[in-house]
Design a protein around this motif. Sequence first.
Motif, PDB file in Angstrom:
ATOM      1  N   PHE A 166      35.776  47.500  44.061  1.00 21.80           N
ATOM      2  CA  PHE A 166      37.083  46.633  43.604  1.00 21.80           C
ATOM      3  C   PHE A 166      35.268  45.596  42.968  1.00 21.80           C
ATOM      4  O   PHE A 166      36.019  44.388  42.796  1.00 21.80           O
ATOM      5  CB  PHE A 166      37.239  46.045  45.050  1.00 21.80           C
ATOM      6  CG  PHE A 166      38.312  46.637  45.832  1.00 21.80           C
ATOM      7  CD1 PHE A 166      39.348  46.247  44.919  1.00 21.80           C
ATOM      8  CD2 PHE A 166      38.496  47.280  46.046  1.00 21.80           C
ATOM      9  CE1 PHE A 166      40.810  46.737  46.227  1.00 21.80           C
ATOM     10  CE2 PHE A 166      39.514  48.482  46.937  1.00 21.80           C
ATOM     11  CZ  PHE A 166      40.739  48.147  46.692  1.00 21.80           C
ATOM     12  N   ILE A 167      34.388  45.550  43.288  1.00 21.33           N
ATOM     13  CA  ILE A 167      33.565  44.800  42.585  1.00 21.33           C
ATOM     14  C   ILE A 167      33.164  44.388  41.283  1.00 21.33           C
ATOM     15  O   ILE A 167      33.233  43.700  41.266  1.00 21.33           O
ATOM     16  CB  ILE A 167      32.334  44.845  43.628  1.00 21.33           C
ATOM     17  CG1 ILE A 167      32.125  45.054  44.919  1.00 21.33           C
ATOM     18  CG2 ILE A 167      30.687  44.338  43.144  1.00 21.33           C
ATOM     19  CD1 ILE A 167      30.692  45.373  45.824  1.00 21.33           C
ATOM     20  N   THR A 168      33.558  46.176  41.035  1.00 15.37           N
ATOM     21  CA  THR A 168      32.957  46.021  39.363  1.00 15.37           C
ATOM     22  C   THR A 168      34.401  45.599  39.030  1.00 15.37           C
ATOM     23  O   THR A 168      34.196  44.771  37.630  1.00 15.37           O
ATOM     24  CB  THR A 168      32.868  47.881  38.737  1.00 15.37           C
ATOM     25  OG1 THR A 168      31.834  47.819  39.760  1.00 15.37           O
ATOM     26  CG2 THR A 168      33.288  47.541  37.260  1.00 15.37           C
ATOM     27  N   SER A 169      35.576  46.052  39.281  1.00 13.74           N
ATOM     28  CA  SER A 169      36.914  45.663  38.868  1.00 13.74           C
ATOM     29  C   SER A 169      36.985  43.624  38.785  1.00 13.74           C
ATOM     30  O   SER A 169      37.519  43.377  37.667  1.00 13.74           O
ATOM     31  CB  SER A 169      38.290  46.271  39.414  1.00 13.74           C
ATOM     32  OG  SER A 169      38.203  45.706  40.986  1.00 13.74           O
ATOM     33  N   ASN A 170      36.581  43.564  39.981  1.00 10.66           N
ATOM     34  CA  ASN A 170      36.947  41.905  39.954  1.00 10.66           C
ATOM     35  C   ASN A 170      35.698  41.552  39.084  1.00 10.66           C
ATOM     36  O   ASN A 170      36.233  40.456  38.470  1.00 10.66           O
ATOM     37  CB  ASN A 170      36.498  41.475  41.397  1.00 10.66           C
ATOM     38  CG  ASN A 170      36.550  41.921  42.834  1.00 10.66           C
ATOM     39  OD1 ASN A 170      37.820  41.385  42.624  1.00 10.66           O
ATOM     40  ND2 ASN A 170      37.165  41.886  44.048  1.00 10.66           N
ATOM     41  N   ALA A 171      34.261  41.590  38.955  1.00 13.32           N
ATOM     42  CA  ALA A 171      33.251  40.797  37.808  1.00 13.32           C
ATOM     43  C   ALA A 171      34.008  42.041  36.260  1.00 13.32           C
ATOM     44  O   ALA A 171      33.516  40.519  35.359  1.00 13.32           O
ATOM     45  CB  ALA A 171      32.071  42.415  38.177  1.00 13.32           C
ATOM     46  N   VAL A 172      34.825  43.026  36.091  1.00  9.39           N
ATOM     47  CA  VAL A 172      35.181  43.180  34.933  1.00  9.39           C
ATOM     48  C   VAL A 172      36.679  41.732  34.858  1.00  9.39           C
ATOM     49  O   VAL A 172      36.860  41.014  33.415  1.00  9.39           O
ATOM     50  CB  VAL A 172      35.888  44.148  34.707  1.00  9.39           C
ATOM     51  CG1 VAL A 172      36.713  44.881  33.314  1.00  9.39           C
ATOM     52  CG2 VAL A 172      34.960  45.300  34.595  1.00  9.39           C
ATOM     53  N   GLU A 173      37.225  41.737  35.848  1.00  8.92           N
ATOM     54  CA  GLU A 173      38.551  40.407  35.755  1.00  8.92           C
ATOM     55  C   GLU A 173      37.461  39.823  34.979  1.00  8.92           C
ATOM     56  O   GLU A 173      38.431  38.659  34.315  1.00  8.92           O
ATOM     57  CB  GLU A 173      39.115  40.498  36.355  1.00  8.92           C
ATOM     58  CG  GLU A 173      39.754  41.974  37.047  1.00  8.92           C
ATOM     59  CD  GLU A 173      40.699  41.702  37.578  1.00  8.92           C
ATOM     60  OE1 GLU A 173      40.644  40.765  38.823  1.00  8.92           O
ATOM     61  OE2 GLU A 173      41.836  42.971  38.370  1.00  8.92           O
TER      62      GLU A 173
END
Length: 243
Positions: free
Chosen positions: A107-114
């Motif tokens: 979730f941390i990486t996906s939130n950063a990409v978003e």
Amino acid sequence: MEEESVYNLIPRPQEVPQRPPRHTSTHPSKVHPKDFTFGQNKMQGHATFGLPNGMNAPPPQQFLRSHEKEPVLPEPTAPSRTKTKLRAPVPAKDEKPVMGLCSNKNFITSNAVEVILAKPGKQPQEEFQWTTRPGYGKNPMYLRRVKDTINREREQFEQFIKMRTAPDPSQGVTQLSNDERAQLLRHLKLKWASVNDAYQKGALVCDSEQKKHRKEGLERQLAEIERDIKSLERGEMVLVVDD
């Protein structure tokens, strides 16, 4: 209107108008009032004059009861169209949830990409101050052009009016002939001789204001006559302006 004629003196026969035939109704004249229909083919009881005396009051058995005027609704039935449910139904109390579900999503990486790929939001902009724009409080250029055009047209109109109202220089001007010019010169010279004679006979010493004013007046007349004589002798053409 008849014209006058001798034949009008002859007496004419009197024309007696004939009376038209008497109008006779197509309906029978002797009808009882109760048989009047008043244009209605089917007469109802007391439809025109009401009930007879003593029959106008309703019977005591016919009175308005409670809830008598309320509409009677039909019995409820099953709906013809079922309503589509927009939300999922609430799980029942005896329904067990699915256990052991897990996800490998970071979730941390996906939130950063978003956040990186998301479009930047609108920044609040300051309200534009119209008093700080250039040219504030000054007349716009098109108003200056219109004002210059109006002033130019006004000047042209005033110049046109002056030209229309100005007198014609050729009017009221006459040319002296040679004889008139010679005669005018002779009269001026005779007048100059008479004024000069009076000037020569005057007192040499001006010991009073009256003598002084008289001497100055004679000198002024001599100067004016000499100027007029020179003007007439100098040119070949003499123009006289009429007052």
